[in-house]
Scaffold this motif. Structure first.
Motif, short mmCIF file in Angstrom:
data_model
loop_
_atom_site.label_atom_id
_atom_site.label_comp_id
_atom_site.label_asym_id
_atom_site.label_seq_id
_atom_site.Cartn_x
_atom_site.Cartn_y
_atom_site.Cartn_z
N VAL A 221 0.85 -1.20 0.00
CA VAL A 221 0.00 0.00 0.00
C VAL A 221 0.88 1.25 0.00
O VAL A 221 0.62 2.22 -0.72
N MET A 224 2.18 1.70 -3.48
CA MET A 224 1.13 2.13 -4.39
C MET A 224 0.87 3.63 -4.24
O MET A 224 0.76 4.35 -5.24
N ILE A 228 1.79 6.65 -7.22
CA ILE A 228 0.90 7.65 -7.85
C ILE A 228 1.62 9.01 -7.92
O ILE A 228 1.51 9.72 -8.91
N GLU A 233 -0.80 13.16 -13.74
CA GLU A 233 -2.15 12.77 -14.11
C GLU A 233 -2.20 12.48 -15.61
O GLU A 233 -2.84 11.51 -16.05
N LEU A 236 -0.83 9.00 -16.29
CA LEU A 236 -1.79 7.97 -15.88
C LEU A 236 -2.94 7.87 -16.88
O LEU A 236 -3.39 6.78 -17.21
N THR A 237 -3.40 9.04 -17.33
CA THR A 237 -4.52 9.05 -18.27
C THR A 237 -4.09 8.44 -19.59
O THR A 237 -4.82 7.63 -20.17
N GLY A 241 -6.06 5.61 -18.56
CA GLY A 241 -7.36 6.25 -18.65
C GLY A 241 -8.35 5.56 -17.73
O GLY A 241 -8.02 5.21 -16.60
N VAL A 261 -5.65 0.77 -14.27
CA VAL A 261 -4.75 1.50 -13.37
C VAL A 261 -4.65 0.80 -12.02
O VAL A 261 -3.60 0.84 -11.36
N GLU A 262 -5.70 0.10 -11.62
CA GLU A 262 -5.67 -0.63 -10.35
C GLU A 262 -4.77 -1.85 -10.46
O GLU A 262 -3.97 -2.14 -9.55
N LEU A 265 -1.18 -0.67 -10.38
CA LEU A 265 -0.73 -0.31 -9.03
C LEU A 265 -0.50 -1.55 -8.19
O LEU A 265 0.49 -1.64 -7.45
N ALA B 184 -8.11 8.75 -13.97
CA ALA B 184 -7.26 7.61 -13.61
C ALA B 184 -6.53 7.88 -12.29
O ALA B 184 -6.41 6.99 -11.44
N GLN B 185 -6.06 9.10 -12.11
CA GLN B 185 -5.34 9.42 -10.87
C GLN B 185 -6.28 9.30 -9.66
O GLN B 185 -5.89 8.77 -8.61
N ILE B 187 -9.01 7.44 -9.43
CA ILE B 187 -9.29 6.01 -9.23
C ILE B 187 -8.11 5.39 -8.47
O ILE B 187 -8.30 4.61 -7.53
N ALA B 188 -6.90 5.78 -8.86
CA ALA B 188 -5.70 5.22 -8.24
C ALA B 188 -5.67 5.56 -6.74
O ALA B 188 -5.40 4.69 -5.90
N PHE B 189 -5.95 6.80 -6.39
CA PHE B 189 -5.97 7.17 -4.97
C PHE B 189 -7.05 6.40 -4.21
O PHE B 189 -6.82 5.94 -3.08
N GLU B 191 -8.12 3.49 -4.95
CA GLU B 191 -7.72 2.09 -4.88
C GLU B 191 -6.73 1.86 -3.74
O GLU B 191 -6.83 0.85 -3.04
N VAL B 192 -5.78 2.76 -3.52
CA VAL B 192 -4.85 2.52 -2.41
C VAL B 192 -5.61 2.59 -1.08
O VAL B 192 -5.31 1.82 -0.16
#
Lengths: 381, 381
Positions: A221, A224, A228, A233, A236-237, A241, A261-262, A265, B184-185, B187-189, B191-192
Motif C-alpha cells: 500500500v 502504491m 501515484i 495525471e 496515468l490518463t 485512462g 490503473v488498479e 498499481l 485515472a489518478q 481512481i488510483a488514490f 484504490e490505495v
C-alpha cells in the motif's frame, strides 16, 4: 501476496570497522557500504562520477539487478557511449546507508557477530549521514575529488548534501528532480505509507523477520501511494485512462470489474515487496522528510553553498508535482545569491517525477552537454 | 485506535417498500432514504433546493451532526440569510444510497426483518442509483420540479446525473468542484485506500461487525491518503510547513519527533473511523470511480445534456488538483455544444479541493447571485 523474507545476497562491499558518527550522535560500527563501479579510473584519479540513487534504488545503476533480474535502473543515462559515458568516466554507485542491498541498514547485525538485527531500532539516518558514508568509500578508493556527483529525487538531495559538506571534493554537481527540503505534502504522503506498514499485523513492531514474514500488504500500500506521486495525471490518463481490465481478484463480489490503473498499481505494490525491506523503507523515507538544507544553515539556503566552486546543473521536469520546478528554482536562486556557477534547465515532459528515469532525449542531451563542458574545464582528457 | 462499531442512530427517513432497480440489475428492496429538510416549502411547491453531499458527507448539511456533535458541514453556504437561504428556499438533503447515516447501505439488513446485514455484499451502487433514490424521495415529498440541485465533489457528480436523468425536474443545477468522469489518478488514490482497508486484519472479508470490531487502521490510512488530495500543497505548507510537533507516539524509537502535518493527518484518520463505515467507504468510492457520463452516452458528453433547459452554474477552484478546472472546462464545452444555459466560474483560491466547503466569499457571492437570478427567471417570490 508474497511473504518470503528478502534473500541476503553477498553484494560487493567495503567494511569500515571504525564506523561512522551519525547526525543523531550514535557511532554506527562497523559500517558496510555496498557499491558497484563501471569503467576505468584514469591515472590521476580525476574521472570519477558518483551516482546517488533514489528512495528505492540501489547500486546497480548500469547493470542487471541481481535480485530481480531487471535491467539497469539508469541504463539509458549511464553506460558505454551514454550521457554518463563509462568509456570515459569511472562511475561509482553505492547503496545508501539504511538501505537493503548490502549497505549497513535495518537488516544488519547490531554488532559484529551478533545474531540480533537492527530492524526498526537502527538509529535514525540523515541524507548527510548517507553522504558521509559515501565519502568514506570514495576515500577508500583513493579519490580526492569527484569529477561529478549526479542523482535524482532523493539522489538529488544527496548531490546537494555532497556539494554542501564537501565542496572541494565535487567538481560538478547534477541534482535532478529534487529540492533543498522535503515539502509538507511529501512528508504527508510518506506518512500514510508508513502508517500502512505500521497497520500491517505482520509488522510485529518492526521485528517481522523473527516470525518469518514481511509486512507485505502494508508495504505494498505504501508503494502504491508513492507510485501515484511519481506519475503525472497526464501520464496515468495516457497509460490507463478509465480502461477496464479483467476481474477484481481481491474482491470479486463487491466490484466485479477493475480498472487497468488498479491492476498496474497492484503489480507495483506486489513486485516491490519482493525486493525491498519495510524497515529500510521507514528509515529512508524518514531521512528524506528530515532533509532541509536551509534549516541546517540557520535558515539560509544560500549559506549552504557559500564560496562553492562547484559547477551546478539543476534539472527539473515540468509535470513533476512531487519535486516541482518551483523547488529547483528556489535552489537556483540560492546558488545565484552566492555567485555559484549554475545552469538550470526545466525539461518539458508530461511524465511526472518518473521522467528522470525514462528515455527523455532533452534531459540526456542536457546532461551529456554539461558533463562535456565540465570535463573540458577540469582538463579531463 | 477506536474499534467501537458505529452506533445505529434513528435518523429521519422515508421507506419505499417497492425498492429501486439498480443499474446492476438488482432490485434493492425495501429502500430507506434518510434525509433532513430546512425552511418551508411554498404553496406551489416550487422553492425546493436539493443539496447533494460528497463522499463522506451526510444529510446534516445545515445543522449539528448528531453522531459527532460537529457543526453543519455546509453551514456557511446553507441556512437563514446564507447564499442558499433557508428563509426563502426549502432545502432537502438526503444521505446517499450506500451511505451509513440511515439510507440503505452496507449496514442495512438484506431483507425486512433479516438479522444478516448486506456488508460488502451490497450490490454495486452507481451515482445514477443514488440520484434515482433521491428522486423517489422528492416524489414522495410531492415536488415535481426542484428549483435547484447543488453539490460539490461527488455531490457535483450527482447534480450532473440529476440534470442528465431528469432534466425537466431541475430548473437550475450547480455542480461544484467536480467532473463528468473520475480520472485515472483519482481512481488510483481510491484504490490505495481500499487496499489499505482490505489489508486490515479486522476487515474480516467485510464482515467485521460479526467480530465486534471495525477495520479502523485501514480505514484511517484510506482517509489520510484521501485527505492529502483534498488540500493543496500551498495549504499544507501554510498550515504546517515543516513544523515539528511533539513526539511520535506510534514509533518513538525510530523517529523521535514528528511533523505537525503527521499529527494532523493522524487526527483526520482516527476521527473519521468514529463516524464512517468501512464498507460504505468501499461502496461509495467505487460509485465515484465508475462515474463517466460520456461513456453512458455513447462517448458523447454533450449528448447527456441535449435539449436541456436547465440553467447551469459550474464552479471550480484554481488550486483543486483532485477535480481540476480543466475538468469543469470539459463540462462547460459539452454544455455549450448543446446550447445549454451555462455560467462557469473559476474561483481563485489556494485551499485545494476543500475550498468548496470553506469560507470562500467569492464562491458564496457567486452562488447567491446565480440563485437570485434563477429565482427571478423561475418567477419565485
Amino acid at each position: 501476496m508474497d511473504q518470503t523474507p528478502l534473500p541476503q545476497i553477498n553484494h560487493q562491499h567495503e567494511t569500515f570497522t571504525e564506523g561512522l558518527l551519525l547526525d543523531c550522535g550514535t557511532v554506527l560500527a562497523p559500517l558496510q557500504i555496498a557499491y558497484r563501479t563501471y569503467g576505468t579510473l584514469n591515472a590521476d584519479r580525476s574521472n570519477a562520477i558518483l551516482i546517488c540513487h533514489a528512495l528505492t534504488g540501489d547500486q546497480y545503476v548500469a547493470e542487471q539487478q541481481p535480485l530481480t533480474g531487471k535491467p539497469a535502473w539508469w541504463g539509458n543515462l549511464v553506460g558505454p557511449a551514454k550521457p554518463v559515458d563509462t568509456n570515459r568516466y569511472f562511475v561509482i554507485c553505492a547503496n545508501v546507508l539504511g538501505g537493503c542491498m548490502g549497505s549497513t541498514g535495518p537488516r544488519s547485525p547490531r554488532s559484529t557477530g551478533s545474531e540480533d538485527l537492527w530492524g526498526i531500532d537502527l538509529p535514525p539516518i540523515t541524507i548527510q549521514d548517507m553522504v558521509r558514508a559515501q565519502k568514506m568509500l570514495v576515500n577508500r578508493l583513493q579519490i580526492t575529488r569527484l569529477f561529478a556527483v549526479v542523482g535524482g529525487s532523493m539522489g538529488g538531495m544527496q548531490v546537494l548534501a555532497w556539494a554542501s559538506l564537501f565542496p572541494e571534493a565535487v567538481f560538478a554537481a547534477v541534482p535532478v528532480a529534487t529540492a533543498p527540503y522535503h515539502s509538507a505534502q511529501n512528508i504527508a504522503f510518506h506518512e500514510v505509507g508508513r502508517q500502512a506498514i505500521f497497520a500491517d499485523p505482520d509488522f510485529f513492531g518492526g521485528r517481522y523477520w523473527e516470525h518469518g514474514v514481511v509486512p507485505s500488504r502494508g508495504l505494498a500500500v505504501a508503494r502504491m501511494t508513492a507510485h501515484i506521486t511519481y506519475l503525472s495525471e497526464a501520464a496515468l490518463t495516457r497509460k490507463f485512462g478509465r480502461r477496464l481490465q479483467g476481474n477484481n481478484a481481491l474482491s470479486p463480489v463487491l466490484f466485479g470489474e477493475r480498472f487497468a490503473v488498479e491492476s498496474y498499481l497492484e503489480h507495483q505494490g506486489s513486485s516491490f515487496v519482493r525486493r525491498f525491506d519495510a524497515n529500510s523503507y521507514l528509515c529512508i523515507t524518514r531521512a528524506m522528510d528530515f532533509f532541509d538544507l536551509a534549516a541546517d544553515h540557520g535558515g539560509s539556503l544560500a549559506s549552504a553553498f557559500r564560496g562553492s566552486r562547484t559547477r551546478f546543473l539543476l534539472v527539473s521536469f515540468s509535470s513533476d508535482w512531487l519535486f516541482p520546478t518551483t523547488e529547483s528554482r528556489i535552489l537556483a536562486r540560492a546558488l545565484n545569491q552566492v555567485a555559484a556557477n549554475v545552469s538550470f534547465v526545466e525539461i518539458i515532459s508530461d511524465k511526472g517525477h518518473d521522467a528522470f528515469l525514462l528515455d527523455e532525449p532533452d534531459f540526456h542531451r542536457t546532461v551529456a552537454g554539461f558533463l562535456g563542458g565540465a570535463a573540458e574545464a577540469a582538463g579531463l582528457k
